[in-house]
Design an enzyme around this catalytic site. Structure first.
Site, PDB file in Angstrom:
ATOM      1  CG  HIS A 140      -0.374   0.281   2.518  1.00  0.00           C
ATOM      2  ND1 HIS A 140      -0.029  -0.704   3.407  1.00  0.00           N
ATOM      3  CD2 HIS A 140      -0.059   1.449   3.125  1.00  0.00           C
ATOM      4  CE1 HIS A 140       0.461  -0.167   4.498  1.00  0.00           C
ATOM      5  NE2 HIS A 140       0.466   1.148   4.354  1.00  0.00           N
ATOM      6  CG  ASP A 170      -0.037  -4.012   2.700  1.00  0.00           C
ATOM      7  OD1 ASP A 170      -0.068  -3.560   1.544  1.00  0.00           O
ATOM      8  OD2 ASP A 170       0.061  -3.289   3.707  1.00  0.00           O
ATOM      9  CB  SER A 250       3.368   1.911   6.282  1.00  0.00           C
ATOM     10  OG  SER A 250       2.782   0.779   5.733  1.00  0.00           O
ATOM     11  CG  LEU A 305      -5.281 -27.181   3.338  1.00  0.00           C
ATOM     12  CD1 LEU A 305      -4.036 -28.038   3.290  1.00  0.00           C
ATOM     13  CD2 LEU A 305      -5.567 -26.752   4.771  1.00  0.00           C
ATOM     14  CB  VAL A 307     -10.232 -26.238   3.466  1.00  0.00           C
ATOM     15  CG1 VAL A 307      -9.912 -27.687   3.186  1.00  0.00           C
ATOM     16  CG2 VAL A 307      -9.052 -25.548   4.155  1.00  0.00           C
TER      17      VAL A 307
END
Length: 501
Positions: A140, A170, A250, A305, A307
């Protein structure tokens, strides 16, 4: 004479008694209570702890100091400044970004430069990973940027190349060509972090370069639902700390007291956008894997996976009459996935992956996010209260175990859809005012049935922004029902297509 003898006996007894009393005082009182009685003229008493033993980071000797850790890690943290073309950011994108990243830090309100065609998008931080100029930051921070400047700790500035991004975690990887010797950070093991352990956050809050703050690890594998994605692939297993971070931190470093990187600072919990007590970092266990994939392939090789999952809470356990109140409930299994081939079924409760307990969806996602298509994981699960185990071979979004490349200029073939696609060039992105993916060729399949022409540039799928070929795979593969494709014809005219998947 008798009286004189008695006097000497009494004097000798007094001397011996005094000596014994003094010995007892010195040995039993001053040793144990030394810190309470010595230096009574000084108004302050040291109450800190020292740098831990590198072989046992949970130990906390006397005289805590973060000086060496800060000296070691600060040179590896850089200041990132981003610029962009206003045409690349529609009103919708700006609004959604403000909503989504209000609690993130690094994306600030755009400020125009002297060049009317360029906008100052914001600033953030990054961490030098290798001496040859590779840097990790947040997606971002650099999203939609047409120019990324990296300012070093010594104030030297370089323009960076964007190697790749991964919105699911991110994270993003940059590369600079520096004319100086770079100081990369040393990686630590985020798995070894313990709640209560000291950590430092290093970054550039409010454009205040090379700022260091300290705190403790408050929690691990924290999901705060900030990486909201329609495809459900957002991976949130954050390290939660109370180290003060603010806008501009960030993409910066979270390091342990040995100066080793244990996380990339990514978000804060705040109603105002400024620090309100807690911050969140992507653990290095995920950072290392994403960085390696982006550097080598230009795209993250995500093993799935297969699921759909939910946390097992007391309410869910009661509702479904489960035998436990722990683990991760399997709410569904994807067709042609590794999970269904390994025998997992709806109603199973996953409790371990590769000998590591998983009690939340975030913990399960973190373990799987470290893997690539073709990797196998040992899964321990409960079915009807009985413990079972199986080995699951992870697959990609295409339902295969092959690795996908997404390098600039290279084409990607999606056989199941009958299309071959390619990321558009920065020049074309500037021309049409947005990023996108070009359809190079079309064979028999859904796109041909919808009469989508060759050369069409996809910019949005179901209103979701498309930046790279990987986005097309993530948004379309496994999708059912109608899908809205937006973009531009080769003539430059906007186009819309409804595709039945």
């Amino acid at each position: 004479m008798k009286r004189l003898g008695l006097f000497f006996i009494a004097l000798l007894s007094a001397i011996v008694g005094g000596g014994v009393a003094l010995g007892i005082y010195l040995n039993f009182f001053t040793t144990q209570g030394q810190s309470n009685f010595q230096n009574t003229n000084q108004p302050f008493v040291q109450t800190g702890f020292g740098n831990p033993d590198p072989l046992n980071p949970t130990l906390s000797p006397q005289n805590l100091s973060f000086v060496e850790a800060a000296k070691k890690a600060t040179p590896a943290v850089v200041h990132i400044q981003t610029f962009g073309n206003p045409a690349l950011m529609s009103n919708r994108q700006q609004d959604s970004m403000e909503d989504l990243f209000r609690d993130f830090f690094g994306q600030q309100s755009p400020n125009r430069n002297r060049n009317k065609n360029e906008v100052r998008m914001g600033s953030g931080s990054g961490v030098i990973i290798e001496k040859n100029g590779y840097i990790v930051t947040n997606n971002h921070v650099v999203e939609n940027a047409t120019r990324i400047d990296v300012v070093m700790n010594n104030q030297k500035s370089y323009t960076a190349e964007l190697i790749g991004t991964d919105p699911s975690t991110d994270l993003a990887v940059l590369k600079i060509e520096a004319d100086e010797e770079l100081m990369p950070v040393q990686f630590g093991n985020s798995d070894n972090l313990q709640v209560g352990e000291w950590v430092l956050a290093i970054g550039n809050p409010f454009d205040l370069t090379s700022t260091v703050t300290a705190g403790i690890v408050s929690a691990k594998a924290r999901n705060i639902n900030i990486l909201r994605r329609q495809d459900g692939l957002g991976v949130e297993a954050f390290i939660q700390t109370d180290a003060a971070v603010n806008p501009g931190n960030s993409g910066g470093a979270l390091v342990n007291v040995n100066g080793q990187l244990v996380g990339i600072n990514t978000a804060i919990a705040s109603q105002t956008g400024s620090f309100a007590g807690y911050s969140f970092a992507v653990p290095t266990a995920i950072v290392k894997k994403v960085y390696t994939d982006l550097k080598k392939h230009g795209i993250v090789q995500r093993g799935l996976l297969g699921v759909q999952i939910r946390d097992v809470t007391a309410d869910l356990s009661k509702e479904l009459d489960l035998s436990v109140v722990r683990g991760v409930y399997v709410a569904g299994v994807t067709e042609n996935s590794g999970a269904i081939e390994a025998g997992l079924e709806k109603g199973d409760v996953i409790i371990e992956v590769d000998d590591v307990q998983v009690n939340t969806s975030a913990q399960l996602q973190e373990r799987i996010a470290r893997k690539r298509p073709g990797d196998k994981v040992e899964v321990v699960y409960l079915r009807n209260g009985k413990e079972r185990n199986t080995n699951v071979e992870l697959k990609n979004r295409l339902g295969t175990t092959t690795l996908i490349t997404n390098e600039a200029g290279k084409m990607m073939n999606i056989e199941s859809l009958g299309i071959e696609i390619q990321n558009i060039s920065p020049e074309m992105a500037t021309k049409i005012g947005t990023t996108g993916v070009k359809i190079v060729s079309i064979d028999d399949g859904k796109f041909k049935e919808a009469q989508v022409p060759e050369g069409f540039v996809i910019t949005h799928i179901d209103k979701e922004k498309v930046d790279t070929s990987a986005d097309v795979i993530e948004f379309l593969e496994g999708k059912t029902g109608g899908v809205l494709i937006e973009g531009f014809h080769p003539t430059g005219r906007r186009g819309f297509f409804a595709i039945a998947m």
